[in-house]
Write a protein that holds these residues in place. Structure first.
Motif, PDB file in Angstrom:
ATOM      1  N   GLN A  62       1.173  -1.185  -0.014  1.00 25.77           N
ATOM      2  CA  GLN A  62      -0.168   0.272   0.049  1.00 25.77           C
ATOM      3  C   GLN A  62       0.882   1.068  -0.061  1.00 25.77           C
ATOM      4  O   GLN A  62       0.943   2.708  -0.573  1.00 25.77           O
ATOM      5  CB  GLN A  62      -0.941   0.302   1.363  1.00 25.77           C
ATOM      6  N   LEU A  63       1.947   1.346   0.603  1.00 31.20           N
ATOM      7  CA  LEU A  63       3.269   2.418   0.770  1.00 31.20           C
ATOM      8  C   LEU A  63       3.313   2.643  -0.739  1.00 31.20           C
ATOM      9  O   LEU A  63       3.933   3.860  -0.681  1.00 31.20           O
ATOM     10  CB  LEU A  63       4.536   2.051   2.001  1.00 31.20           C
ATOM     11  N   ILE A  64       3.619   1.317  -1.965  1.00 33.32           N
ATOM     12  CA  ILE A  64       4.110   2.107  -3.494  1.00 33.32           C
ATOM     13  C   ILE A  64       2.510   2.033  -3.732  1.00 33.32           C
ATOM     14  O   ILE A  64       3.224   2.915  -4.869  1.00 33.32           O
ATOM     15  CB  ILE A  64       4.539   0.515  -3.733  1.00 33.32           C
ATOM     16  N   GLN A  65       2.055   2.035  -3.389  1.00 35.90           N
ATOM     17  CA  GLN A  65       0.610   2.500  -4.609  1.00 35.90           C
ATOM     18  C   GLN A  65       0.010   3.687  -3.407  1.00 35.90           C
ATOM     19  O   GLN A  65      -1.967   3.661  -3.100  1.00 35.90           O
ATOM     20  CB  GLN A  65      -0.109   1.502  -4.516  1.00 35.90           C
ATOM     21  N   MET A  66       0.372   5.054  -2.780  1.00 36.21           N
ATOM     22  CA  MET A  66       0.167   5.318  -1.781  1.00 36.21           C
ATOM     23  C   MET A  66      -1.287   6.395  -2.565  1.00 36.21           C
ATOM     24  O   MET A  66      -2.155   6.759  -1.955  1.00 36.21           O
ATOM     25  CB  MET A  66       0.697   6.793  -0.870  1.00 36.21           C
ATOM     26  N   ASN A  67      -1.379   6.809  -3.700  1.00 32.29           N
ATOM     27  CA  ASN A  67      -2.362   7.451  -4.513  1.00 32.29           C
ATOM     28  C   ASN A  67      -3.980   6.618  -4.080  1.00 32.29           C
ATOM     29  O   ASN A  67      -4.687   7.108  -3.892  1.00 32.29           O
ATOM     30  CB  ASN A  67      -2.126   7.165  -6.131  1.00 32.29           C
ATOM     31  N   SER A  68      -3.925   4.889  -4.081  1.00 33.99           N
ATOM     32  CA  SER A  68      -5.054   4.577  -4.306  1.00 33.99           C
ATOM     33  C   SER A  68      -5.228   4.273  -2.617  1.00 33.99           C
ATOM     34  O   SER A  68      -6.494   4.782  -2.471  1.00 33.99           O
ATOM     35  CB  SER A  68      -4.648   3.290  -4.292  1.00 33.99           C
ATOM     36  N   VAL A  69      -4.175   4.926  -1.648  1.00 31.68           N
ATOM     37  CA  VAL A  69      -5.259   5.121  -0.294  1.00 31.68           C
ATOM     38  C   VAL A  69      -5.461   6.387   0.336  1.00 31.68           C
ATOM     39  O   VAL A  69      -6.437   6.034   0.765  1.00 31.68           O
ATOM     40  CB  VAL A  69      -3.493   4.575   0.488  1.00 31.68           C
ATOM     41  N   ILE A  70      -4.821   6.784  -0.480  1.00 38.08           N
ATOM     42  CA  ILE A  70      -5.323   8.704  -0.082  1.00 38.08           C
ATOM     43  C   ILE A  70      -6.637   8.450  -0.631  1.00 38.08           C
ATOM     44  O   ILE A  70      -7.778   8.864  -0.233  1.00 38.08           O
ATOM     45  CB  ILE A  70      -4.531   9.358  -1.048  1.00 38.08           C
ATOM     46  N   SER A  71      -7.069   7.482  -1.677  1.00 35.65           N
ATOM     47  CA  SER A  71      -8.155   8.312  -2.309  1.00 35.65           C
ATOM     48  C   SER A  71      -9.936   7.286  -2.098  1.00 35.65           C
ATOM     49  O   SER A  71     -10.061   7.447  -1.905  1.00 35.65           O
ATOM     50  CB  SER A  71      -8.891   7.441  -3.905  1.00 35.65           C
ATOM     51  N   GLU A  72      -9.141   6.230  -1.763  1.00 36.49           N
ATOM     52  CA  GLU A  72      -9.481   5.298  -0.626  1.00 36.49           C
ATOM     53  C   GLU A  72     -10.320   6.013   0.889  1.00 36.49           C
ATOM     54  O   GLU A  72      -9.843   6.679   1.042  1.00 36.49           O
ATOM     55  CB  GLU A  72      -9.259   3.710  -0.642  1.00 36.49           C
ATOM     56  N   PHE A  73     -11.189   4.960   1.138  1.00 35.21           N
ATOM     57  CA  PHE A  73     -11.933   6.127   2.984  1.00 35.21           C
ATOM     58  C   PHE A  73     -11.254   4.575   3.756  1.00 35.21           C
ATOM     59  O   PHE A  73     -12.855   3.766   3.972  1.00 35.21           O
ATOM     60  CB  PHE A  73     -13.228   6.253   2.313  1.00 35.21           C
ATOM     61  N   TYR A  74     -10.419   4.521   4.442  1.00 35.38           N
ATOM     62  CA  TYR A  74     -10.493   3.338   5.002  1.00 35.38           C
ATOM     63  C   TYR A  74     -10.051   4.383   6.745  1.00 35.38           C
ATOM     64  O   TYR A  74      -9.307   5.094   6.867  1.00 35.38           O
ATOM     65  CB  TYR A  74      -8.957   2.539   5.005  1.00 35.38           C
ATOM     66  N   LEU A  75     -10.694   4.063   7.334  1.00 35.67           N
ATOM     67  CA  LEU A  75     -10.373   5.097   9.076  1.00 35.67           C
ATOM     68  C   LEU A  75      -9.798   3.617   9.669  1.00 35.67           C
ATOM     69  O   LEU A  75     -10.648   2.525   9.716  1.00 35.67           O
ATOM     70  CB  LEU A  75     -11.836   5.442   9.250  1.00 35.67           C
ATOM     71  N   TYR A  76      -9.103   3.472  10.418  1.00 32.66           N
ATOM     72  CA  TYR A  76      -8.724   2.426  11.703  1.00 32.66           C
ATOM     73  C   TYR A  76      -9.289   3.399  13.049  1.00 32.66           C
ATOM     74  O   TYR A  76      -8.119   4.647  13.162  1.00 32.66           O
ATOM     75  CB  TYR A  76      -7.174   2.587  11.947  1.00 32.66           C
TER      76      TYR A  76
END
Length: 114
Positions: A62-76
Protein backbone atom coordinates in the motif's frame (compact mmCIF):
# COMPACT_ATOMS: atom_id res chain seq x y z
CA UNK A 1 2.67 11.91 0.37
CA UNK A 2 2.97 9.63 -2.64
CA UNK A 3 6.75 10.14 -2.82
CA UNK A 4 7.13 9.70 0.95
CA UNK A 5 5.07 6.51 0.87
CA UNK A 6 7.15 5.05 -1.95
CA UNK A 7 10.38 6.00 -0.21
CA UNK A 8 9.35 4.53 3.15
CA UNK A 9 8.04 1.41 1.41
CA UNK A 10 11.35 0.88 -0.38
CA UNK A 11 13.31 1.47 2.84
CA UNK A 12 11.18 -1.08 4.69
CA UNK A 13 11.41 -3.74 1.97
CA UNK A 14 15.17 -3.22 1.67
CA UNK A 15 15.56 -3.51 5.44
CA UNK A 16 13.49 -6.67 5.45
CA UNK A 17 15.66 -8.15 2.69
CA UNK A 18 18.83 -7.30 4.64
CA UNK A 19 17.42 -8.82 7.82
CA UNK A 20 16.45 -12.04 6.05
CA UNK A 21 19.85 -12.16 4.36
CA UNK A 22 21.65 -11.69 7.68
CA UNK A 23 19.56 -14.34 9.40
CA UNK A 24 19.56 -17.01 6.68
CA UNK A 25 22.85 -16.17 4.91
CA UNK A 26 21.09 -17.02 1.66
CA UNK A 27 20.63 -14.65 -1.25
CA UNK A 28 17.76 -16.66 -2.72
CA UNK A 29 15.68 -16.55 0.46
CA UNK A 30 16.47 -12.87 0.99
CA UNK A 31 14.97 -12.11 -2.43
CA UNK A 32 11.94 -14.41 -2.11
CA UNK A 33 10.71 -13.23 1.31
CA UNK A 34 10.25 -9.51 0.47
CA UNK A 35 8.71 -10.52 -2.86
CA UNK A 36 6.23 -12.75 -0.99
CA UNK A 37 5.45 -9.95 1.49
CA UNK A 38 4.67 -7.55 -1.34
CA UNK A 39 2.39 -10.04 -3.10
CA UNK A 40 0.72 -11.50 0.01
CA UNK A 41 -2.29 -9.18 -0.36
CA UNK A 42 -3.34 -10.97 -3.54
CA UNK A 43 -3.71 -14.14 -1.45
CA UNK A 44 -5.42 -12.30 1.41
CA UNK A 45 -7.68 -10.51 -1.09
CA UNK A 46 -9.44 -13.79 -1.87
CA UNK A 47 -11.00 -13.72 1.60
CA UNK A 48 -13.90 -11.26 1.56
CA UNK A 49 -14.27 -10.29 5.21
CA UNK A 50 -14.00 -6.86 6.84
CA UNK A 51 -10.99 -8.00 8.90
CA UNK A 52 -9.14 -9.27 5.82
CA UNK A 53 -9.89 -5.96 4.10
CA UNK A 54 -8.47 -4.00 7.05
CA UNK A 55 -5.35 -6.19 7.17
CA UNK A 56 -4.94 -5.86 3.42
CA UNK A 57 -5.08 -2.07 3.82
CA UNK A 58 -2.04 -2.16 6.12
CA UNK A 59 0.24 -4.32 3.98
CA UNK A 60 3.52 -2.81 2.70
CA UNK A 61 2.44 -2.76 -0.94
CA UNK A 62 0.00 0.00 0.00
CA UNK A 63 2.95 2.34 0.56
CA UNK A 64 4.02 1.92 -3.04
CA UNK A 65 0.43 2.57 -4.17
CA UNK A 66 -0.12 5.58 -1.91
CA UNK A 67 -2.36 7.32 -4.46
CA UNK A 68 -5.00 4.59 -4.04
CA UNK A 69 -4.65 4.75 -0.24
CA UNK A 70 -5.30 8.49 -0.28
CA UNK A 71 -8.33 8.15 -2.58
CA UNK A 72 -9.93 5.27 -0.64
CA UNK A 73 -11.68 5.80 2.65
CA UNK A 74 -10.09 3.57 5.31
CA UNK A 75 -10.39 4.60 8.94
CA UNK A 76 -8.78 2.82 11.85
CA UNK A 77 -9.68 3.35 15.48
CA UNK A 78 -6.63 3.53 17.72
CA UNK A 79 -6.98 4.52 21.38
CA UNK A 80 -10.39 6.02 20.75
CA UNK A 81 -9.22 8.20 17.83
CA UNK A 82 -10.01 7.66 14.19
CA UNK A 83 -6.97 7.81 11.93
CA UNK A 84 -6.86 7.58 8.16
CA UNK A 85 -4.99 4.64 6.62
CA UNK A 86 -2.29 6.75 4.94
CA UNK A 87 -1.12 8.21 8.25
CA UNK A 88 -0.95 4.82 9.89
CA UNK A 89 1.00 3.31 6.99
CA UNK A 90 3.63 6.05 6.98
CA UNK A 91 4.16 5.95 10.73
CA UNK A 92 3.97 2.15 11.10
CA UNK A 93 6.47 1.31 8.40
CA UNK A 94 8.84 4.12 9.38
CA UNK A 95 8.93 2.70 12.90
CA UNK A 96 9.43 -0.83 11.56
CA UNK A 97 12.27 0.41 9.33
CA UNK A 98 13.96 2.13 12.28
CA UNK A 99 13.62 -1.01 14.43
CA UNK A 100 14.91 -3.37 11.71
CA UNK A 101 18.15 -1.44 11.18
CA UNK A 102 19.80 -2.08 14.60
CA UNK A 103 18.49 -5.66 14.65
CA UNK A 104 20.07 -6.33 11.26
CA UNK A 105 23.32 -4.73 12.39
CA UNK A 106 23.48 -6.91 15.50
CA UNK A 107 22.83 -10.07 13.48
CA UNK A 108 25.56 -9.18 10.98
CA UNK A 109 27.94 -8.30 13.82
CA UNK A 110 27.31 -11.65 15.56
CA UNK A 111 27.86 -13.49 12.29
CA UNK A 112 31.33 -11.99 11.85
CA UNK A 113 32.43 -12.84 15.39
CA UNK A 114 31.56 -16.53 15.19
Amino acid sequence: MIAAGGYIGCLFIDSLAMLVSAKTKSTVVSVIVPFAVIFAPSVIGVINTPLAEKINGLMPYQLIQMNSVISEFYLYKIMGRFIKGAGILLILYMILFIVLQPVTYLIFKRGKIQ
